[in-house]
Each structure stands twice: as C-alpha cells, then as structure tokens.
Motif scaffolding. Structure first.
Motif, mmCIF file in Angstrom:
data_model
loop_
_atom_site.group_PDB
_atom_site.id
_atom_site.type_symbol
_atom_site.label_atom_id
_atom_site.label_comp_id
_atom_site.label_asym_id
_atom_site.label_seq_id
_atom_site.Cartn_x
_atom_site.Cartn_y
_atom_site.Cartn_z
ATOM 1 N N ALA A 147 0.818 -1.214 0.000
ATOM 2 C CA ALA A 147 0.000 0.000 0.000
ATOM 3 C C ALA A 147 0.852 1.264 0.000
ATOM 4 C CB ALA A 147 -0.940 -0.010 1.207
ATOM 5 N N GLU A 148 1.918 1.277 0.796
ATOM 6 C CA GLU A 148 2.742 2.484 0.878
ATOM 7 C C GLU A 148 3.398 2.789 -0.461
ATOM 8 O OE1 GLU A 148 6.685 4.318 3.133
ATOM 9 O OE2 GLU A 148 5.910 2.361 3.738
ATOM 10 N N ALA B 161 3.574 6.089 -5.444
ATOM 11 C CA ALA B 161 3.526 6.193 -6.901
ATOM 12 C C ALA B 161 2.486 7.220 -7.331
ATOM 13 C CB ALA B 161 3.225 4.828 -7.516
ATOM 14 N N VAL B 162 1.317 7.205 -6.701
ATOM 15 C CA VAL B 162 0.286 8.199 -7.010
ATOM 16 C C VAL B 162 0.808 9.604 -6.724
ATOM 17 C CG1 VAL B 162 -1.989 9.075 -6.378
ATOM 18 C CG2 VAL B 162 -1.634 6.609 -6.650
ATOM 19 N N ALA B 163 1.478 9.759 -5.591
ATOM 20 C CA ALA B 163 2.011 11.076 -5.221
ATOM 21 C C ALA B 163 3.055 11.562 -6.221
ATOM 22 C CB ALA B 163 2.608 11.016 -3.814
ATOM 23 N N LEU B 164 3.892 10.657 -6.721
ATOM 24 C CA LEU B 164 4.895 11.038 -7.718
ATOM 25 C C LEU B 164 4.221 11.495 -9.009
ATOM 26 C CD1 LEU B 164 7.679 8.303 -7.380
ATOM 27 C CD2 LEU B 164 7.700 10.621 -6.491
ATOM 28 N N CYS B 165 3.185 10.770 -9.429
ATOM 29 C CA CYS B 165 2.464 11.170 -10.634
ATOM 30 C C CYS B 165 1.819 12.542 -10.459
ATOM 31 C CB CYS B 165 1.401 10.127 -10.974
ATOM 32 S SG CYS B 165 2.057 8.576 -11.618
ATOM 33 N N GLU B 166 1.257 12.792 -9.277
ATOM 34 C CA GLU B 166 0.654 14.099 -9.006
ATOM 35 C C GLU B 166 1.683 15.215 -9.110
ATOM 36 O OE1 GLU B 166 -2.922 14.317 -6.027
ATOM 37 O OE2 GLU B 166 -1.367 13.072 -5.133
ATOM 38 N N ARG B 167 2.837 15.019 -8.468
ATOM 39 C CA ARG B 167 3.859 16.064 -8.473
ATOM 40 C C ARG B 167 4.391 16.312 -9.874
ATOM 41 N NH1 ARG B 167 8.477 15.336 -4.200
ATOM 42 N NH2 ARG B 167 9.023 17.338 -5.147
ATOM 43 N N ALA B 168 4.635 15.238 -10.611
ATOM 44 C CA ALA B 168 5.177 15.396 -11.969
ATOM 45 C C ALA B 168 4.161 16.069 -12.885
ATOM 46 C CB ALA B 168 5.578 14.038 -12.526
ATOM 47 N N VAL C 73 -2.762 4.189 -10.191
ATOM 48 C CA VAL C 73 -4.156 4.148 -9.725
ATOM 49 C C VAL C 73 -4.634 2.708 -9.591
ATOM 50 C CG1 VAL C 73 -6.529 4.783 -10.283
ATOM 51 C CG2 VAL C 73 -4.689 6.417 -10.661
ATOM 52 N N ALA C 74 -4.258 1.842 -10.520
ATOM 53 C CA ALA C 74 -4.652 0.434 -10.423
ATOM 54 C C ALA C 74 -4.091 -0.210 -9.158
ATOM 55 C CB ALA C 74 -4.185 -0.326 -11.656
ATOM 56 N N PHE D 120 -6.749 11.121 -9.656
ATOM 57 C CA PHE D 120 -6.842 11.102 -11.116
ATOM 58 C C PHE D 120 -8.052 11.884 -11.597
ATOM 59 C CE2 PHE D 120 -8.244 9.084 -15.109
ATOM 60 C CZ PHE D 120 -7.125 9.338 -15.885
ATOM 61 N N ARG D 121 -9.183 11.724 -10.929
ATOM 62 C CA ARG D 121 -10.387 12.452 -11.325
ATOM 63 C C ARG D 121 -10.200 13.961 -11.197
ATOM 64 N NH1 ARG D 121 -14.725 8.563 -8.239
ATOM 65 N NH2 ARG D 121 -15.456 7.376 -10.047
ATOM 66 N N ALA D 122 -9.395 14.373 -10.235
ATOM 67 C CA ALA D 122 -9.172 15.812 -10.041
ATOM 68 C C ALA D 122 -8.479 16.435 -11.243
ATOM 69 C CB ALA D 122 -8.351 16.045 -8.771
ATOM 70 N N LEU D 123 -7.766 15.608 -12.024
ATOM 71 C CA LEU D 123 -7.081 16.138 -13.203
ATOM 72 C C LEU D 123 -8.067 16.684 -14.230
ATOM 73 C CD1 LEU D 123 -4.336 13.414 -13.844
ATOM 74 C CD2 LEU D 123 -4.101 15.554 -12.577
ATOM 75 N N ALA D 124 -9.277 16.158 -14.217
ATOM 76 C CA ALA D 124 -10.266 16.594 -15.209
ATOM 77 C C ALA D 124 -10.620 18.069 -15.042
ATOM 78 C CB ALA D 124 -11.522 15.736 -15.105
ATOM 79 N N ALA D 125 -10.410 18.594 -13.842
ATOM 80 C CA ALA D 125 -10.739 19.995 -13.585
ATOM 81 C C ALA D 125 -9.602 20.935 -13.954
ATOM 82 C CB ALA D 125 -11.105 20.177 -12.117
ATOM 83 N N VAL D 126 -8.458 20.388 -14.345
ATOM 84 C CA VAL D 126 -7.298 21.213 -14.679
ATOM 85 C C VAL D 126 -7.438 21.700 -16.118
ATOM 86 C CG1 VAL D 126 -4.788 21.288 -14.897
ATOM 87 C CG2 VAL D 126 -5.845 19.939 -13.069
ATOM 88 N N ASP D 127 -7.403 22.993 -16.302
ATOM 89 C CA ASP D 127 -7.561 23.580 -17.638
ATOM 90 C C ASP D 127 -6.200 23.644 -18.320
ATOM 91 O OD1 ASP D 127 -8.445 24.868 -19.872
ATOM 92 O OD2 ASP D 127 -8.645 26.843 -18.939
ATOM 93 N N ASP D 128 -5.787 22.510 -18.870
ATOM 94 C CA ASP D 128 -4.471 22.411 -19.506
ATOM 95 C C ASP D 128 -4.535 21.320 -20.564
ATOM 96 O OD1 ASP D 128 -1.316 23.093 -18.980
ATOM 97 O OD2 ASP D 128 -1.599 21.000 -19.582
ATOM 98 N N GLY D 129 -4.098 21.628 -21.771
ATOM 99 C CA GLY D 129 -4.175 20.677 -22.861
ATOM 100 C C GLY D 129 -3.359 19.427 -22.630
ATOM 101 N N ASP D 130 -2.154 19.554 -22.075
ATOM 102 C CA ASP D 130 -1.315 18.385 -21.837
ATOM 103 C C ASP D 130 -1.908 17.501 -20.748
ATOM 104 O OD1 ASP D 130 0.680 18.805 -23.748
ATOM 105 O OD2 ASP D 130 1.715 20.251 -22.468
ATOM 106 N N VAL D 131 -2.461 18.104 -19.706
ATOM 107 C CA VAL D 131 -3.097 17.318 -18.650
ATOM 108 C C VAL D 131 -4.315 16.592 -19.208
ATOM 109 C CG1 VAL D 131 -4.253 17.401 -16.410
ATOM 110 C CG2 VAL D 131 -2.224 18.812 -16.817
ATOM 111 N N ALA D 132 -5.084 17.256 -20.054
ATOM 112 C CA ALA D 132 -6.239 16.599 -20.674
ATOM 113 C C ALA D 132 -5.793 15.403 -21.509
ATOM 114 C CB ALA D 132 -7.005 17.604 -21.535
ATOM 115 N N TRP D 133 -4.667 15.540 -22.214
ATOM 116 C CA TRP D 133 -4.130 14.418 -22.996
ATOM 117 C C TRP D 133 -3.753 13.264 -22.075
ATOM 118 C CZ3 TRP D 133 0.378 11.631 -23.162
ATOM 119 C CH2 TRP D 133 0.606 10.862 -24.309
ATOM 120 N N ILE D 134 -3.112 13.566 -20.941
ATOM 121 C CA ILE D 134 -2.726 12.538 -19.968
ATOM 122 C C ILE D 134 -3.954 11.795 -19.463
ATOM 123 C CG2 ILE D 134 -1.795 12.216 -17.632
ATOM 124 C CD1 ILE D 134 0.178 14.541 -18.340
ATOM 125 N N VAL D 135 -5.021 12.524 -19.169
ATOM 126 C CA VAL D 135 -6.262 11.897 -18.699
ATOM 127 C C VAL D 135 -6.828 10.968 -19.770
ATOM 128 C CG1 VAL D 135 -8.656 12.340 -18.013
ATOM 129 C CG2 VAL D 135 -6.808 13.765 -17.089
#
Length: 252
Positions: free
Chosen positions: A152-153, A158-165, A197-198, A208-223
């Motif tokens: 779990a840790e 891993a989720v935290a690293l993805c968020e920061r990056a 996330v898996a 991951f769902r919070a990324l949908a609220a980010v107004d950024d083209g690259d973030v939208a592509w990642i989602v």
C-alpha cells in the motif's frame, strides 16, 4: 535454461575483453527492439570496471548495458559514498539524448527496487522534484511498475509522484511544452497514472479524477491516454456504477 542464463554462461566463457563485439553482434539493433535479456545478463555478470568501459563507448547498446550494470551495483548495497556516486551517474544518464539510454536508467532503478524498494521510493521522491523533465520522467517510469506496487505504501507513493510530476508539467510556460524532455515526461505520465491508480484505487482514483478539472491541454491528454488503458478503464467504470448499485433496494 533460459535465454538470460544462456547469455550469462556465454559471457562468463568469453571474458569481458570480448564482450563489446559479442554484444554488438547480438544487440538486436538497428531494429525495433534491443536485446533486453542480454543486457540484463551483462548487468548480472559484469563488474564496475566492465560497466565503466561500456559506458565510455559511443555505442548506444553498450551504454544501455553499462547503465543497467549501475543498477546492479546499487542493488548490491554499496557503502554510502559509492551509492551516492552511482546514483549521481544514473541521474546524469537520465537526461541522455538517446531514449534507450534513458529507458535503461528506469530499468536500472527497478533493479535497485527489487533489492531495496524504500530506497527507490526515496530516490524517486527526490528526482521528481528535479527541474529537468527527463529526471522527473525517470522517477515516475521507474516507480510505476506493477510488480513494485503490491504494498500500500509503495502504491500511494507512486500516485504522489504522478501528481507532483503532472503539476510540474502543467506549470511550465507554453513555449517550453514542445521541448523533447517535456514531451517525454508527458508520454510517461500517459501510462504511469494508470499503473499507480490500479495499484491504489482508493487514493488514486480521486487524484486522477481531479485532473479533469485542470484547464491544460497536456493534462487533458494525460487523462485521455490513461483512460484508454484497460487496467484503469475497468476501475473507472466500476467506480461510476457504484453509487447507482448502492441506491438499489437490497444492494447491501
């Protein structure tokens, strides 16, 4: 005997002096796939001097093998000073212009993780804060490997690293977004989120769902890219259906 074991036996029989010619002949390059089994066998069998000689060449595959060897040396648990030197060398190779060499850095760090996962997680946390996008890319690519995220840790890290990056990428000005390193980081985040996330749906899905609220083209592509991965798509469908299921009579 596996192919890797066969390669190990042949490398031992031939001796390090003959390795460069042997590796070039069996590298699989030029071609779409380098010979990973052979490279791992080199990392298994080589020593510091051999890895240094491979890294000193201009041959992409020999350098690839040498970088993997550095990962083996880290996994062996060297003294602190030597460990710091090896990590610094891997940090340098993470920004190599050759993508295969950069990929070797992630694989080398995963060899470290197989022996000392907490050390990789700490290193990944440090590297994801580096200003160079290719160093951040190495961090997330190394950590977001399913076999490493069963605890779990580790999955939460891993989720935290993805968020920061992802946050760091979204903060870059538009004129830097076409940089090769930034594009490589974006490409890695296009699959790393699904792995993280898996492994940690409870913490990862809200992030991951919070990324949908980010107004950024690259973030939208990642989602979009992660949403196409089967491991994440199933979770998203299941999570979307859960409130409706819970509302049905007798669903308890």
């Amino acid at each position: 005997m596996s192919r890797r074991d066969q390669y190990r036996a042949e490398l031992r029989a031939g001796g390090p002096a003959g390795w460069p010619a042997y590796l070039r002949e069996r590298s699989g390059l030029p071609g779409p796939r380098a010979n990973l089994e052979l490279a791992q066998a080199v990392a298994d069998e080589g020593g510091p001097d051999t890895f240094d000689s491979l890294l000193a060449t201009d041959d992409e595959y020999l350098v690839f093998c040498g970088v993997l060897g550095l990962g083996r040396l880290l996994a062996d648990g060297p003294p602190a000073r030597a460990r710091t030197r090896i990590e610094a060398r891997l940090h340098g190779h993470a920004t190599d212009p050759r993508w295969r060499v950069r990929e070797a850095v992630a694989l080398a760090l995963q060899r470290l993780a197989d022996a000392d996962l907490p050390r990789l997680l700490d290193l990944g946390t440090a590297w994801v804060g580096d200003p160079h996008p290719l160093v951040r890319r190495a961090a997330v690519a190394a950590v977001c490997e399913p076999r490493l995220l069963t605890a779990a840790e580790a999955a939460a890290r891993a989720v935290a690293l993805c968020e920061r990056a992802t946050t760091a990428l979204a903060e870059l000005p538009a004129d830097q977004r076409r940089d090769e390193g930034v594009r490589a980081l974006r490409q890695a985040l296009g699959y790393c989120w699904s792995v993280a996330v898996a492994a940690d749906p409870a913490g990862g899905l809200p992030a991951f769902r919070a990324l949908a609220a980010v107004d950024d083209g690259d973030v939208a592509w990642i989602v979009r890219e992660n949403g196409r991965k089967k491991r994440l798509a199933r979770l998203l469908v299941s999570a979307a259906a859960r409130p409706a299921d819970a509302a049905r009579p007798g669903s308890d």
